[in-house]
Motif scaffolding. Structure first.
Motif, PDB file in Angstrom:
ATOM      1  N   GLN A 199       0.964  -1.183   0.022  1.00  0.00           N
ATOM      2  CA  GLN A 199      -0.116   0.120  -0.140  1.00  0.00           C
ATOM      3  C   GLN A 199       0.916   1.479  -0.047  1.00  0.00           C
ATOM      4  N   LYS A 204      -1.080   4.334  -7.544  1.00  0.00           N
ATOM      5  CA  LYS A 204      -2.443   3.857  -6.909  1.00  0.00           C
ATOM      6  C   LYS A 204      -3.087   2.708  -8.125  1.00  0.00           C
ATOM      7  N   ALA A 205      -2.748   3.018  -9.465  1.00  0.00           N
ATOM      8  CA  ALA A 205      -3.380   2.088 -10.417  1.00  0.00           C
ATOM      9  C   ALA A 205      -2.670   0.697  -9.955  1.00  0.00           C
ATOM     10  N   LEU A 207      -1.408  -0.541  -7.374  1.00  0.00           N
ATOM     11  CA  LEU A 207      -2.038  -1.354  -6.037  1.00  0.00           C
ATOM     12  C   LEU A 207      -3.454  -1.711  -6.553  1.00  0.00           C
ATOM     13  N   LYS A 208      -4.130  -0.922  -7.183  1.00  0.00           N
ATOM     14  CA  LYS A 208      -5.683  -1.540  -7.654  1.00  0.00           C
ATOM     15  C   LYS A 208      -5.526  -2.743  -8.336  1.00  0.00           C
ATOM     16  N   VAL A 211      -4.533  -5.604  -6.037  1.00  0.00           N
ATOM     17  CA  VAL A 211      -5.933  -6.136  -5.185  1.00  0.00           C
ATOM     18  C   VAL A 211      -6.820  -7.049  -6.052  1.00  0.00           C
TER      19      VAL A 211
END
Lengths: 328, 135
Positions: A199, A204-205, A207-208, A211
């Motif tokens: 995290q 951010k992309a 990480l997304k 997940v």
């Protein structure tokens, strides 16, 4: 595992055991590389106990969930004796602090552990086994074909054991130490550098994507919920409410419902999570659930100075408040 | 999805908030107002459910520390809502879509300006995501 520890534990248990008591420990299952949980109700069964490098299960679950009706007060008049590794003791202490177990009715026998073997990792190297034994830093095994082999213990340990997070527990009744000096040396040798949680990635992309990749594997078998020692509202769980006309969460298995399932479960569990890693072990799809728990545990330490299972006198952060914290 | 484009506002309904609710209703028809007994009663699972099914954003209105009619509901809420935000960001979702506004109960204008700021923020996020999907 050091042989004397097993013998000493058995000796102690024989001395402690009285009528109506229940012992929760391990026994060999008949398959050489699998040791299963074992619940003892009579004195002559104590001889079957085996404590070795294959005791993966976290026995604290049996205290709160599966045997709940049997072990709890009105039914069971005796005490409950548990043998536990130092890492499992954390879960038990956290459960005492959450008022799930009666501390007076519990006897905690903790023993020094020199690392638990990850069976999946072992089998990837060796295949099916006929016989296996561990001595010091070496694992000697015989394959089904009769071939003998040798492998270093260090290479087949669980990830958690390699991180070297086994401290002396905060609370115990009996504590068996092997050779302490050697134990400390081993931990030093084993421990590997601390890894930052995913995290903390700036992208951010990315990480997304990680997940989504993990959670789309989920088949919602509820195994992680059932094994979790921190997840103890067993009969009132939000995920099985058949009486409601519309459930909070659909039975359908797709990414968005899986995400909701894990969000809610995560939110319910993380204040009590000691990072025992059982959810990850039982997952049939191999989802890396520790990905999420590591991150939030670091936040809890940073913001509230709380790490689950380190003490039983402080309650978890969501049950208390302090004026002027100014968080959100 | 059914909840697309909607923003949800959770608040505890007390008489002093009547004026505020009316103003919000008039100004933002896209905001759905949901009563909860207290901000301490707000379960973050609602926010997860709503955001997951396509809602634009979720706002929780909480009273100032001394104002809570249940004495400590808002104090309990603070840590919960903070950790709910962290949960969202932990799973790679936009924690900005979940907003908590603390205010004195008889104030109206500061809340309205906060809400308008929040709506602007969400619009920016939506535009960004829209452009990413096109790529």
């Amino acid at each position: 595992m050091i042989v004397e520890i097993e013998e000493n534990v058995k000796k102690l248990l024989k001395k402690l055991f009285k009528e109506n008591d229940i012992i929760i420990s391990y026994r060999n299952s008949g398959i050489p590389e699998i040791t299963t949980p074992f619940i003892i109700r009579s004195k002559n069964e104590i001889d079957y106990i085996s404590i070795d490098n294959f005791c993966v299960n976290n026995l604290s679950v049996y205290l709160s969930k599966f045997q709940q009706s049997e072990i709890r007060m009105p039914v069971n008049k005796g005490r409950v004796i548990v043998t536990a590794k130092p890492c499992d003791t954390k879960s038990i202490i956290q459960m005492i602090s959450d008022e799930q177990i009666d501390k007076d009715k519990l006897i905690l026998v903790v023993y020094e552990c020199d690392g638990i073997i990850d069976t999946k990792r072992l089998k990837r190297v060796t295949g099916e086994l006929r016989q296996i034994s561990v001595s010091d830093d070496e694992v000697n095994f015989t394959k089904l074909s009769g071939e003998d082999g040798k492998i270093s213990l260090h290479t087949v340990l669980r990830d958690k054991c390699l991180e070297g997070s086994c401290d002396v527990p905060y609370f115990f009744d009996y504590y068996f130490v092997g050779n302490e000096k050697r134990f400390k040396e081993r931990i030093k040798k084993r421990s590997r550098p601390h890894q930052l949680p995913v995290q903390n990635l700036k992208n951010k992309a990315e990480l997304k994507r990680i997940v989504e990749e993990e959670l789309s594997k989920c088949i919602r078998c509820n195994a992680c919920r059932n094994i979790c020692p921190a997840c103890f509202c067993s009969e009132r769980c939000i995920f099985d409410k058949p009486k409601l006309p519309v459930g909070f969460i659909e039975k359908e298995v797709n990414l968005s419902e899986n995400l909701l399932y894990h969000l809610i479960r995560f939110y319910h569990v993380f204040p009590n999570c000691t990072g025992c890693g059982e959810c990850e072990r039982v997952c049939p799809q191999g989802i890396k659930l520790s990905l999420f728990y590591k991150y939030i545990n670091e936040i809890l330490v940073k913001e509230f100075g709380f790490s689950a299972g380190s003490t039983d006198s402080v309650r978890q952060p969501l049950l208390s408040y302090r004026l002027g914290e100014d968080l959100v | 999805m059914a909840r697309e484009g909607l923003t949800y506002l959770f608040l505890c309904r007390i008489d002093k908030r009547k004026k505020l609710i009316e103003k919000i209703r008039n100004k933002y028809p896209h905001i759905k107002i949901v009563d909860v007994i207290c901000s301490g009663r707000f379960n973050p699972a609602y926010a997860f459910k709503l955001l997951n099914s396509g809602a634009n954003g979720v706002i929780v209105l909480g009273c100032d520390p001394a104002d809570c009619q249940y004495r400590e509901g808002n104090l309990v809420a603070e840590r919960r809502l903070f950790l709910a935000k962290k949960t969202l960001s932990c799973f790679g979702l936009d924690a900005e879509r979940f907003q908590v506004i603390w205010h004195k109960v008889n104030e109206v204008n500061p809340v309205l300006s906060e809400i308008s700021r929040f709506m602007n923020e969400i619009n920016i996020i939506n535009e960004k995501e829209g452009s990413m999907e096109k790529k």
